[in-house]
Design a protein around this motif. Structure first.
Motif, PDB file in Angstrom:
ATOM      1  N   CYS A  32      -6.915   5.011  -1.403  1.00 23.79           N
ATOM      2  CA  CYS A  32      -6.670   4.136  -0.251  1.00 23.79           C
ATOM      3  C   CYS A  32      -5.186   4.088   0.077  1.00 23.79           C
ATOM      4  N   THR A  33      -4.349   4.055  -0.944  1.00 21.10           N
ATOM      5  CA  THR A  33      -2.907   4.005  -0.716  1.00 21.10           C
ATOM      6  C   THR A  33      -2.403   5.277  -0.049  1.00 21.10           C
ATOM      7  N   VAL A  34      -2.842   6.422  -0.537  1.00 19.19           N
ATOM      8  CA  VAL A  34      -2.418   7.688   0.058  1.00 19.19           C
ATOM      9  C   VAL A  34      -2.934   7.811   1.487  1.00 19.19           C
ATOM     10  N   ALA A  35      -4.195   7.426   1.700  1.00 16.88           N
ATOM     11  CA  ALA A  35      -4.771   7.505   3.044  1.00 16.88           C
ATOM     12  C   ALA A  35      -4.066   6.555   4.009  1.00 16.88           C
ATOM     13  N   LEU A  36      -3.667   5.384   3.543  1.00 16.62           N
ATOM     14  CA  LEU A  36      -2.932   4.461   4.413  1.00 16.62           C
ATOM     15  C   LEU A  36      -1.565   5.033   4.771  1.00 16.62           C
ATOM     16  N   ALA A  37      -0.930   5.699   3.816  1.00 20.03           N
ATOM     17  CA  ALA A  37       0.356   6.339   4.108  1.00 20.03           C
ATOM     18  C   ALA A  37       0.191   7.429   5.164  1.00 20.03           C
ATOM     19  N   VAL A  38      -0.884   8.186   5.076  1.00 19.71           N
ATOM     20  CA  VAL A  38      -1.156   9.218   6.069  1.00 19.71           C
ATOM     21  C   VAL A  38      -1.407   8.583   7.433  1.00 19.71           C
ATOM     22  N   CYS A  39      -2.190   7.497   7.465  1.00 21.25           N
ATOM     23  CA  CYS A  39      -2.432   6.785   8.745  1.00 21.25           C
ATOM     24  C   CYS A  39      -1.121   6.278   9.330  1.00 21.25           C
ATOM     25  N   GLY A  40      -0.241   5.756   8.503  1.00 20.87           N
ATOM     26  CA  GLY A  40       1.045   5.283   8.971  1.00 20.87           C
ATOM     27  C   GLY A  40       1.890   6.412   9.544  1.00 20.87           C
ATOM     28  N   ALA A  41       1.858   7.545   8.876  1.00 19.35           N
ATOM     29  CA  ALA A  41       2.616   8.699   9.387  1.00 19.35           C
ATOM     30  C   ALA A  41       2.064   9.174  10.713  1.00 19.35           C
ATOM     31  N   VAL A  42       0.752   9.157  10.865  1.00 17.46           N
ATOM     32  CA  VAL A  42       0.143   9.562  12.142  1.00 17.46           C
ATOM     33  C   VAL A  42       0.508   8.582  13.243  1.00 17.46           C
ATOM     34  N   LEU A  43       0.521   7.293  12.923  1.00 18.82           N
ATOM     35  CA  LEU A  43       0.875   6.294  13.954  1.00 18.82           C
ATOM     36  C   LEU A  43       2.333   6.417  14.392  1.00 18.82           C
ATOM     37  N   ILE A  44       3.205   6.793  13.461  1.00 18.47           N
ATOM     38  CA  ILE A  44       4.623   6.926  13.819  1.00 18.47           C
ATOM     39  C   ILE A  44       4.854   8.135  14.693  1.00 18.47           C
ATOM     40  N   TRP A  45       4.186   9.261  14.385  1.00 14.28           N
ATOM     41  CA  TRP A  45       4.380  10.465  15.182  1.00 14.28           C
ATOM     42  C   TRP A  45       3.417  10.433  16.283  1.00 14.28           C
ATOM     43  N   LEU A  63      -0.614  -8.373  -0.979  1.00 17.46           N
ATOM     44  CA  LEU A  63       0.225  -8.972   0.058  1.00 17.46           C
ATOM     45  C   LEU A  63       1.018  -7.895   0.791  1.00 17.46           C
ATOM     46  N   SER A  64       1.550  -6.930   0.050  1.00 16.16           N
ATOM     47  CA  SER A  64       2.276  -5.826   0.683  1.00 16.16           C
ATOM     48  C   SER A  64       1.358  -5.016   1.582  1.00 16.16           C
ATOM     49  N   TRP A  65       0.143  -4.763   1.125  1.00 15.62           N
ATOM     50  CA  TRP A  65      -0.836  -4.051   1.941  1.00 15.62           C
ATOM     51  C   TRP A  65      -1.116  -4.812   3.229  1.00 15.62           C
ATOM     52  N   THR A  66      -1.231  -6.133   3.136  1.00 22.19           N
ATOM     53  CA  THR A  66      -1.504  -6.937   4.322  1.00 22.19           C
ATOM     54  C   THR A  66      -0.354  -6.845   5.314  1.00 22.19           C
ATOM     55  N   VAL A  67       0.870  -6.886   4.824  1.00 18.04           N
ATOM     56  CA  VAL A  67       2.037  -6.757   5.701  1.00 18.04           C
ATOM     57  C   VAL A  67       2.039  -5.387   6.380  1.00 18.04           C
ATOM     58  N   LEU A 114       1.793  -4.712  10.405  1.00 11.82           N
ATOM     59  CA  LEU A 114       2.783  -3.887  11.096  1.00 11.82           C
ATOM     60  C   LEU A 114       2.127  -2.685  11.772  1.00 11.82           C
ATOM     61  N   GLY A 115       1.103  -2.129  11.136  1.00 13.26           N
ATOM     62  CA  GLY A 115       0.367  -1.030  11.760  1.00 13.26           C
ATOM     63  C   GLY A 115      -0.349  -1.468  13.025  1.00 13.26           C
ATOM     64  N   ILE A 116      -0.921  -2.662  12.993  1.00 15.57           N
ATOM     65  CA  ILE A 116      -1.584  -3.209  14.189  1.00 15.57           C
ATOM     66  C   ILE A 116      -0.559  -3.398  15.301  1.00 15.57           C
ATOM     67  N   ALA A 156      -6.732   7.744  19.839  1.00 17.70           N
ATOM     68  CA  ALA A 156      -6.246   8.107  18.507  1.00 17.70           C
ATOM     69  C   ALA A 156      -5.638   6.890  17.800  1.00 17.70           C
ATOM     70  N   GLY A 157      -4.911   6.063  18.555  1.00 19.99           N
ATOM     71  CA  GLY A 157      -4.309   4.869  17.969  1.00 19.99           C
ATOM     72  C   GLY A 157      -5.354   3.876  17.504  1.00 19.99           C
ATOM     73  N   VAL A 158      -6.393   3.683  18.314  1.00 26.47           N
ATOM     74  CA  VAL A 158      -7.463   2.750  17.939  1.00 26.47           C
ATOM     75  C   VAL A 158      -8.246   3.294  16.744  1.00 26.47           C
ATOM     76  N   THR A 159      -8.469   4.600  16.713  1.00 26.10           N
ATOM     77  CA  THR A 159      -9.170   5.212  15.580  1.00 26.10           C
ATOM     78  C   THR A 159      -8.350   5.069  14.302  1.00 26.10           C
ATOM     79  N   GLY A 160      -7.050   5.334  14.404  1.00 26.93           N
ATOM     80  CA  GLY A 160      -6.172   5.164  13.247  1.00 26.93           C
ATOM     81  C   GLY A 160      -6.115   3.722  12.786  1.00 26.93           C
ATOM     82  N   LEU A 161      -6.113   2.824  13.748  1.00 19.81           N
ATOM     83  CA  LEU A 161      -6.099   1.400  13.415  1.00 19.81           C
ATOM     84  C   LEU A 161      -7.385   0.994  12.709  1.00 19.81           C
ATOM     85  N   ALA A 162      -8.527   1.468  13.191  1.00 15.82           N
ATOM     86  CA  ALA A 162      -9.804   1.149  12.559  1.00 15.82           C
ATOM     87  C   ALA A 162      -9.875   1.739  11.146  1.00 15.82           C
TER      88      ALA A 162
END
Length: 122
Positions: free
Chosen positions: A109-122, A43-47, A51-53, A64-70
């Motif tokens: 997957c968790t670490v990679a999602l954190a990296v994707c989130g950091a890329v989306l923020i910056w 459930l946390s992953w889904t949230v 939020l990433g979308i 880059a945003g669409v690639t990160g989102l995919a």
């Protein structure tokens, strides 16, 4: 409540030795707590994915945003597959231990999602 523990312990009591304690183990509610923890995590992953979308689509959609989102969506699906398999395996009377491959996949997957989130923020 005590009857279930007594019944499962009585079957291994006659064997004697230290190995019978392992066979007669009464897991109690531990598998259910673990199953609920996996459900909370999905459930946390889904949230986080939603939020990433929202973050990716809030501004102009860049390549880059669409690639990160995919990539984040693929990671979310991969984690859901691992979590669903683990939740189903906990429904048995004697749940199997989480495999090393499953643990590494979930952590990766968790670490990679954190990296994707950091890329989306910056």
């Amino acid at each position: 409540m005590g009857g279930a523990a007594t019944g499962s312990g009585a079957s291994g009591a006659g064997s004697g030795g230290g190995a019978s304690g392992v066979e007669a183990r009464d897991p109690g509610l531990q598998p259910e707590r673990t199953r609920l923890a996996w459900r909370r995590t999905t459930l946390s992953w889904t949230v986080v994915a939603v939020l990433g979308i929202k973050l990716a689509l809030m501004d102009d959609a860049t390549a880059a945003g669409v690639t990160g989102l995919a990539l984040a969506a693929l990671l979310w699906i991969g984690f859901l597959a691992v979590a669903h398999r683990r939740i189903r395996s906990l429904d048995t009377a004697r749940p199997q231990v989480l495999s090393t491959r499953g643990a590494l996949l979930a952590a990766g997957c968790t670490v990679a999602l954190a990296v994707c989130g950091a890329v989306l923020i910056w």
